[in-house]
Enzyme design. Structure first.
Site, PDB file in Angstrom:
ATOM      1  N   ASP A 111      41.126  37.499  52.048  1.00  0.00           N
ATOM      2  CA  ASP A 111      40.289  38.526  51.427  1.00  0.00           C
ATOM      3  C   ASP A 111      39.286  37.875  50.498  1.00  0.00           C
ATOM      4  O   ASP A 111      39.614  36.973  49.741  1.00  0.00           O
ATOM      5  CB  ASP A 111      41.148  39.519  50.641  1.00  0.00           C
ATOM      6  CG  ASP A 111      40.292  40.626  50.033  1.00  0.00           C
ATOM      7  OD1 ASP A 111      39.381  41.113  50.727  1.00  0.00           O
ATOM      8  OD2 ASP A 111      40.535  40.990  48.871  1.00  0.00           O
ATOM      9  N   GLU A 115      37.886  40.197  56.585  1.00  0.00           N
ATOM     10  CA  GLU A 115      37.205  41.483  56.593  1.00  0.00           C
ATOM     11  C   GLU A 115      35.891  41.356  57.336  1.00  0.00           C
ATOM     12  O   GLU A 115      35.204  40.351  57.214  1.00  0.00           O
ATOM     13  CB  GLU A 115      36.888  41.899  55.157  1.00  0.00           C
ATOM     14  CG  GLU A 115      37.965  42.702  54.496  1.00  0.00           C
ATOM     15  CD  GLU A 115      37.508  43.095  53.111  1.00  0.00           C
ATOM     16  OE1 GLU A 115      37.430  44.295  52.859  1.00  0.00           O
ATOM     17  OE2 GLU A 115      37.221  42.198  52.312  1.00  0.00           O
ATOM     18  N   ASP A 145      43.941  41.339  45.141  1.00  0.00           N
ATOM     19  CA  ASP A 145      43.277  40.611  46.231  1.00  0.00           C
ATOM     20  C   ASP A 145      44.298  40.139  47.270  1.00  0.00           C
ATOM     21  O   ASP A 145      44.032  40.154  48.465  1.00  0.00           O
ATOM     22  CB  ASP A 145      42.483  39.412  45.690  1.00  0.00           C
ATOM     23  CG  ASP A 145      41.281  39.850  44.850  1.00  0.00           C
ATOM     24  OD1 ASP A 145      40.726  40.929  45.147  1.00  0.00           O
ATOM     25  OD2 ASP A 145      40.920  39.124  43.912  1.00  0.00           O
TER      26      ASP A 145
END
Ligand code: ZN
Length: 430
Positions: free
Chosen positions: A215, A299, A392
């Site tokens: 992330d 992502e 996170d």
């Protein structure tokens, strides 16, 4: 860049009334650039600067031809016509003829590519090049015939450039196999570099089936679902203070003065140092991830869009411009886009892009989507199961599960569950 998706062969899937882009996997052959510090002699430097000048001149001519075009006028000349014009111009002007045709033709080719990128909507329209801004030229051709590269000692290599000869460069790492072309550049600090373009050898997967979620953090550069937190290096405190001091100076120094030039150079050198450290970090981190994990999930961020949208348009000014501006700085500063790009080079077919919605609101332990669970920027605490961890890392866990699910069970899309629906703990078993 959107790479073709493999696996399920689908990129978008409809879930109820929601359209969720699920997964895309980048597959080989992406070009990779390896950059080295060039060490030309003074005479060579002059010759290189001349090549830069020619490339810039040709490029700007092409820009001018396209600027002249208006609807109704005859279309601007294409590459073939421009090449014919170049031959004519070389016959006419001795100074152009004295230069390398390889360099000049390549400038036209680069321009044609830039226009193609512009029409494809991926890049901005090519514009005028000024001296001292993005100086450079490219050499494409047969190695051994038009150009060549060799190692002369442990730390020294040489590259043969048309009309310049063998130019030394710092052999800071091996020049990759299968080099097709290279680009010579001069940065604002006056440093010359050579960047070789090659199709890289991928790093073999460990074969353990290990999946990791990565992330892009706000507090850290990258959080892994393993709990590791990675930070891209920045300038040291003393360097940062020095930079701030230098940045205040040019305003006071006289325009065109030697002192002003010296300050500008010092600023460029500090910024260059930071960039180099980041690049180095990206290389090490991407190699490490590609070696340790079979699948690396990230992502699916459209960084370019995100960084541009914050300001909004005049008709519809962006909301939360300030927060977004801060976040965007963070994204760009941590070199996120570059990290993903390098991962795709080193682990082709093993980087999975996951739809980013809900990764920060979903509990990676029980799967419940809870808007309030984010206690702060840094802490995620699930009100349903009590699981608490770094926010996170929690998001990275969700990304990992999304990818694991997509990889192990190709049939079903991963649904984190929209907030207004019943939470779907589809991943309890994943
Ligand atoms: Zn929970």
């Amino acid at each position: 860049m959107d790479a073709p998706s493999i696996g399920a062969g689908r990129k978008r899937e409809t879930v109820g009334h929601l359209k969720l882009p699920i997964v895309s996997v980048a597959v080989g052959n992406l070009l990779v650039m390896s950059r080295y510090r060039l060490q030309p002699t003074l005479a060579q430097e002059a010759a290189l600067a001349e090549h830069c000048g020619h490339a810039r001149f040709i490029w700007n001519l092409a820009v001018e031809q396209h600027e002249y075009w208006r609807p109704g006028r005859k279309s601007a000349p294409g590459f073939a016509e421009q090449c014919r014009q170049l031959t004519e111009a070389r016959a006419q002007f001795a100074w152009l003829r004295a230069g390398s045709i390889t360099v000049q033709q390549q400038a036209l080719k680069d321009f044609a590519q830039a226009m193609a990128n512009f029409f494809a909507g991926t890049h901005r329209k090519p514009t005028w090049r000024k001296r001292g801004q993005g100086d450079g030229f490219r050499i494409v051709g047969k190695r051994g015939l038009h150009w060549d590269v060799r190692r002369v000692s442990r730390n020294v290599g040489e590259v043969r450039i048309p009309k310049v000869g063998w130019v030394r460069f710092r052999w800071s790492r091996a020049v990759p196999e299968g080099v097709k072309s290279f680009r010579i550049t001069r940065d604002p600090a006056g440093r010359w570099h050579v960047a070789f373009a090659a199709i890289p050898d991928p790093i073999p997967a460990p074969g353990t089936g290990a999946v990791v979620g990565v992330d892009r953090g706000v507090a850290v550069s990258a959080a892994l679902s393993t709990g590791e937190m990675l930070n891209a290096p920045t300038l040291r405190e003393t360097e940062r203070r020095r930079l701030a001091r230098l940045l205040r100076k040019p305003a006071r120094a006289k325009r065109g003065s030697i002192r002003r030039a010296r300050v500008k150079r010092a600023i460029a050198r500090l910024r260059g140092r930071e960039t180099d450290r980041r690049k180095d970090w990206v290389e090490k981190t991407s190699t490490d991830l590609a070696r340790r994990f079979d699948v690396i999930a990230v992502e699916d961020l459209k960084i370019r869009n995100m960084t541009r949208s914050a300001r909004g348009t005049r008709a519809e000014p962006g909301r939360n411009v300030r927060q977004k501006a801060g976040l965007n700085r963070g994204i760009l500063a941590s070199g996120w886009g570059r990290l993903v790009e390098r991962l795709e080079h080193k682990a082709p077919g093993r980087v999975v892009k996951v739809h980013a919605a809900y990764t920060s609101q979903r509990c990676s332990a029980c799967g419940i989507v809870d808007r309030e669970a984010r206690e702060s920027q840094a802490v995620f605490r699930c009100r349903s199961c009590g699981y608490a961890c770094n926010a996170d890392v929690n998001a990275a866990g969700n990304i990992e599960q999304a990818a694991g699910h997509a990889v192990s069970a190709r049939e079903g899309p991963w649904v984190a569950g929209p907030v207004h629906r019943e939470p779907q703990p589809v991943l309890l078993s994943a």
